[in-house]
Design a protein around this motif. Sequence first.
Motif, short mmCIF file in Angstrom:
data_model
loop_
_atom_site.label_atom_id
_atom_site.label_comp_id
_atom_site.label_asym_id
_atom_site.label_seq_id
_atom_site.Cartn_x
_atom_site.Cartn_y
_atom_site.Cartn_z
N HIS A 96 62.25 69.79 -42.92
CA HIS A 96 63.09 69.76 -44.12
C HIS A 96 64.46 69.16 -43.81
O HIS A 96 64.95 68.26 -44.52
N GLU A 97 65.07 69.63 -42.73
CA GLU A 97 66.40 69.11 -42.35
C GLU A 97 66.36 67.60 -42.15
O GLU A 97 67.27 66.88 -42.54
N SER A 98 65.28 67.15 -41.51
CA SER A 98 65.17 65.73 -41.17
C SER A 98 64.95 64.88 -42.41
O SER A 98 65.57 63.82 -42.58
N MET A 99 64.05 65.33 -43.28
CA MET A 99 63.79 64.56 -44.51
C MET A 99 65.04 64.51 -45.37
O MET A 99 65.36 63.47 -45.96
N ASN A 100 65.74 65.61 -45.41
CA ASN A 100 66.97 65.65 -46.22
C ASN A 100 68.00 64.65 -45.70
O ASN A 100 68.58 63.88 -46.46
N GLY A 151 66.92 61.12 -46.35
CA GLY A 151 67.08 60.79 -47.77
C GLY A 151 68.53 60.46 -48.12
O GLY A 151 68.80 59.49 -48.82
N VAL A 152 69.45 61.27 -47.59
CA VAL A 152 70.88 61.06 -47.89
C VAL A 152 71.31 59.66 -47.48
O VAL A 152 72.02 58.96 -48.20
N ARG A 168 69.25 57.09 -46.75
CA ARG A 168 68.22 56.08 -47.04
C ARG A 168 67.78 55.35 -45.77
O ARG A 168 67.80 54.12 -45.68
N ARG A 185 56.68 67.19 -51.82
CA ARG A 185 57.99 67.63 -51.32
C ARG A 185 58.99 66.47 -51.23
O ARG A 185 60.20 66.68 -51.28
N ALA A 186 58.48 65.27 -51.08
CA ALA A 186 59.38 64.11 -50.93
C ALA A 186 60.33 63.99 -52.12
O ALA A 186 61.47 63.56 -51.96
N GLY A 207 61.91 66.18 -53.55
CA GLY A 207 63.10 66.99 -53.30
C GLY A 207 64.09 66.33 -52.35
O GLY A 207 65.21 66.80 -52.20
N TYR A 208 63.67 65.28 -51.71
CA TYR A 208 64.55 64.58 -50.77
C TYR A 208 64.97 63.22 -51.29
O TYR A 208 65.67 62.48 -50.61
#
Lengths: 334, 327
Positions: free
Chosen positions: A165-169, A172-173, A175, A205-206, A208-209
């Motif tokens: 989760h931390e990594s995807m977030n 995403g921030v 890009r 879940r993607a 959400g990111y």
Amino acid sequence: MVSVSDVPGAQGLSKDQLRELYYKMFLARSVGERERMLNRMGKGPFAVTGEGHEATQVGTAFAMTPGKDWALTYYRDIGVALTLGMTPRDLLLAHLGRAESIESGGRNMPSHFSSVDLRIVSGSAPVATQVPHAVGIALASKLRGLDEVAVAYFGDGAASVGVVHESMNLAGVHRLAVIFVCENNQYAISVPASKQAAITDLSIRAQGYGFPGVTVDGNDVLAVYSAAKEAVERARNGDGPTFIEAKTYRLVPHTSDDDDRRYRSREEVEEWEKKGPLIRFRTWLEENDVASASEIDEIEAKAMAEIDAATEYAEAAPTPDPATAMRHVFVEEE
Amino acid sequence: MAEKTMVEAVRDALCDEMRRDERVFVLGEDVGGGGVFRATDGLRDEFGEDRCMDTPLAEAAIVGAAIGASINGLLPVAEIQFADFIHPAFDQIVSEAARLHYRSNGAWSCPITVRTPYGAGIHGGPYHSQSIEAFYAHVPGLKVICVASPYDAKGLLKSAIRDPNPVMFLEHKKAYRLFREEVPDEDYTIPIGVAATKREGNDMTLVTYGLMTRYSLEAADVVEGDDGTSVEVIDLRTVSPWDKECVLESVRKTGKALIVYEDNISGGFGAEVAATIAQDAFEFLDGPVTRIASPDVPLAPYSSVLEEQILPNPEKIADGIRKLAAF
């Protein structure tokens, strides 16, 4: 190099490339089988393999540029390692813990793939720890103005770990040029998917990111390749991450120390064997006149010959010098 | 040469290194705005938000991304806002950063620096006061530095950033603005793993690090003024790898060893120092190798009265010196 294919449904791959895909898939399957056999013969202390995952692994890695793009693998990714250019010899040297192993020289457990030249980054065993490394690598690529792509592989069990989760977030921030590949084989050792997540498709879940997520049939190599190719293009063009969930099935126990009969029926495994990626792709190749049955037999014979030669080489290769056990705790100054 | 606080020295070191080498960048929570202690003040203005990068509030990702960036050619300096909040990143530091080089037989390396404010004495309660050095000093493959002075902070942080290995750089938060010291403007480094003899003496060796160095120096002055006991004070500065030879040489001269550290006494880093002295300087000792540290309670209670009860201070250290000297 890529020639436009006239084979319908081939995702633009030429006949040679399609045969190469099958070759890598069969090679991955057979290296896994060989490692488990050597383990049962008492030669390799441990085996963790990925039979059943071949379409997911080979299909995604085939969309990458070896030596330019980065692979952060986990212990089931024999097909990723072989597709990017590691050899059966490399993997069997690692399985037997030989000095010459480019993975680790006998330090890491086998199937902890590593090649500096191929940008397959040495991995560990705690699941999901490699995922933020892909993000950091992509962050560096962005800061350095490079158009490399980093691909993080992990299983459905690892998908539950917080750092994913931390990594995807974070990806995403900013890009970042990261592709998250979840090889969902529906079991985390014995724990089924229904106990791992309350949703059916992890790829949602993607959303959400802030980037696309897609669930593909992980036993269909061309479907996987198509999704990966699109994700690589997005990443390389600066359009950010993609989460690919490939639904597949592990046809073998978790490791050489696991007995999967205690948590799933033989009937279930047999059903999935019939839907396995190799048999499906072989049928497709024959039906679409890409390769005849005898040509496929030749491909398989070539792979087995390579594995036999690699086995012979690895068994004869020297074990590490005990005096080197203390080296490389820290970087040795020139 | 200007007199500076430690937090100014830390900031200067970061700024110098970012100017010197474009591969150096900082990332962490609130670093863009200068950070809660202002250690990254002004860096975003000079170097932009890519090289002074605010991250989401997620410690494992901060360290994990730093590891990845180091694999891809950069020299990241990750800030963890308080050492008490570093525990979610333990896996990344211990499983990944510390082991990458060894497990790959030297093929990959991980030149990251992880900076974090640690230590008690500022009414931080149990979650803004912890000492974490023993956790990491136990792990092969990591270097662990504890600083509590401006001069050391600048020289050692530069060394940490330039080191090809993962380095934990622990800055005692009470020392950030406690005192000023002359810090050269020009480039200098202090080697990792080399202790400093901050006070010479003949009757006893006092081994310490972090804020306890300052308290120990105060205590040594008081006791010598009272009864003439001459205490040699060694600041380890780096706890892993630590300067055994400096300590052993001093103990062979003085015959007595007092070890002072702020962390909980059991399993604290001073236990390792004590064991080494007992083993390698046994025949030179004429008193028990003695430790002064915090008792085994969560560090540290918020109330000043409770905090003062728990933590070592110059008075407690002076008492310890007197007791050991009487042997």
